[in-house]
Enzyme design. Structure first.
Site, PDB file in Angstrom:
ATOM      1  N   HIS A  47      -7.520  -5.256   4.088  1.00 43.94           N
ATOM      2  CA  HIS A  47      -6.676  -4.193   4.633  1.00 43.94           C
ATOM      3  C   HIS A  47      -7.239  -3.685   5.956  1.00 43.94           C
ATOM      4  CE1 HIS A  47      -3.861  -2.390   1.398  1.00 43.94           C
ATOM      5  NE2 HIS A  47      -4.025  -3.677   1.172  1.00 43.94           N
ATOM      6  N   GLU A  61       1.944  -5.614   4.482  1.00 41.28           N
ATOM      7  CA  GLU A  61       2.549  -4.280   4.432  1.00 41.28           C
ATOM      8  C   GLU A  61       2.520  -3.679   5.827  1.00 41.28           C
ATOM      9  OE1 GLU A  61      -0.591  -4.627   2.868  1.00 41.28           O
ATOM     10  OE2 GLU A  61       0.148  -5.429   0.965  1.00 41.28           O
TER      11      GLU A  61
END
Length: 318
Positions: A38, A106
């Protein structure tokens, strides 16, 4: 027989803590490692997000377990050629014990360079082309590519493992599972449902491995464990495509207000009842998964590993 790995949460822990957890996982009897990739954590309470490739380099010197990213988005924030370069080096460091897990990502992580956030069908198309580019580079030969989304010109990876890095594809619906079956060396998903596995196998996945991840919150006080899981990972219970389109941790914090503590208590195994932990893992076994990676929510990692070493893994693998 299903294997059990540990899922390192880059969103919650520093690089040094992740390496320590990897060592404890190996000592406890887990057979592999996943690590999240991430740019941001899901919310500020989680509080971390180190660069995954640096951590993987440290893991290669600390443990002998296989390692996989779960998952990397090789499409928007990072060009697939750069991901291929990183993955090939990781595979060399880990002496072939590395798999690259990929997915469509995302907005939380991928919009940070200011570009557009494509709809899901376009992202799947981009992922398929990105995998094509990476497989070209994993040959170690000079490669060029001019496609719809990516250009590669006279590129060659000089540091490559003996065998191409396996690429497993994350999927959360039938369309994505079909893409995974067509282009992936394995399937990654989270829910203990057999439908995605069936789509994957029918679409070309055959007998390739299928892997899942699950979060738990071990603790001797179940109510406190529920509070910890709710504080740190309420986002796990957000529905549909919402987790793919919210752009910042603050937006997730706002959405998390819709997730009640009761919902966490109903859907996340919390506490120190070994039978409850075993029961949720058996749902993945029954669905047909080859490997399940378990993540302990919160700071009490050593207590979790002791619990799984003595109470849970012997009943699953004995």
């Amino acid at each position: 027989m299903t294997d059990y790995g540990y899922f390192l949460s880059s969103e919650e822990h520093s690089p040094a803590a992740l390496v320590d957890q990897a060592r404890m996982a190996e000592q406890a009897g887990f057979t592999s490692l996943w690590i999240s990739d991430h740019f941001h954590p899901w919310n500020d309470e989680q509080g971390e997000s180190p660069f995954v490739w640096s951590v993987i380099g440290a893991l290669s010197q600390a443990v002998s377990l296989p390692v996989e990213t779960a998952v990397t988005c090789p499409m928007i924030r990072t060009h697939p050629a750069v991901v291929a370069h990183a993955a090939a080096t990781a595979a060399v460091q880990l002496e072939g014990r590395f798999r690259l897990g990929v997915g469509t990502g995302e907005a939380l992580n991928e919009h940070v360079l200011g570009g557009p956030w494509p709809e899901a069908s376009v992202r799947l198309e981009m992922l398929e082309e990105a995998v094509q580019v990476m497989r070209m580079l994993f040959t170690g030969e000079q490669s060029s590519h001019r496609g719809t989304h990516y250009t590669l010109e006279n590129a060659r990876l000089y540091t490559c493992p003996d065998e191409p890095v396996p690429i497993d594809v994350s999927a959360f619906g039938p369309q994505a599972a079909a893409v995974a079956g067509r282009i992936g060396d394995g399937l990654i998903t989270m829910a203990p449902e057999s439908e995605s596995i069936e789509h994957f196998r029918r679409s070309g996945g055959g007998t390739k491995p299928v892997m899942a991840g699950v979060k738990v919150c071990w603790g001797t006080d179940r109510e406190e464990a529920v509070r910890t899981a709710h504080r740190l990972w309420a986002n796990e219970q957000l529905p549909g495509e919402l987790p793919q389109i919210l752009p910042t941790p603050r937006h997730f914090e706002q959405a998390n207000e819709l997730v009640t503590r009761d919902r966490i208590a109903e859907n996340v195994v919390c506490g120190d009842d070994a039978d409850a932990h075993i029961a949720v893992l058996n749902t993945y076994v029954e669905a047909g998964f080859d490997t399940v990676h378990i993540n302990q929510i919160g700071p009490d990692q050593r207590g979790f590993f002791d619990f799984y070493r003595t109470k849970v893994l012997p009943q699953l693998t004995g």
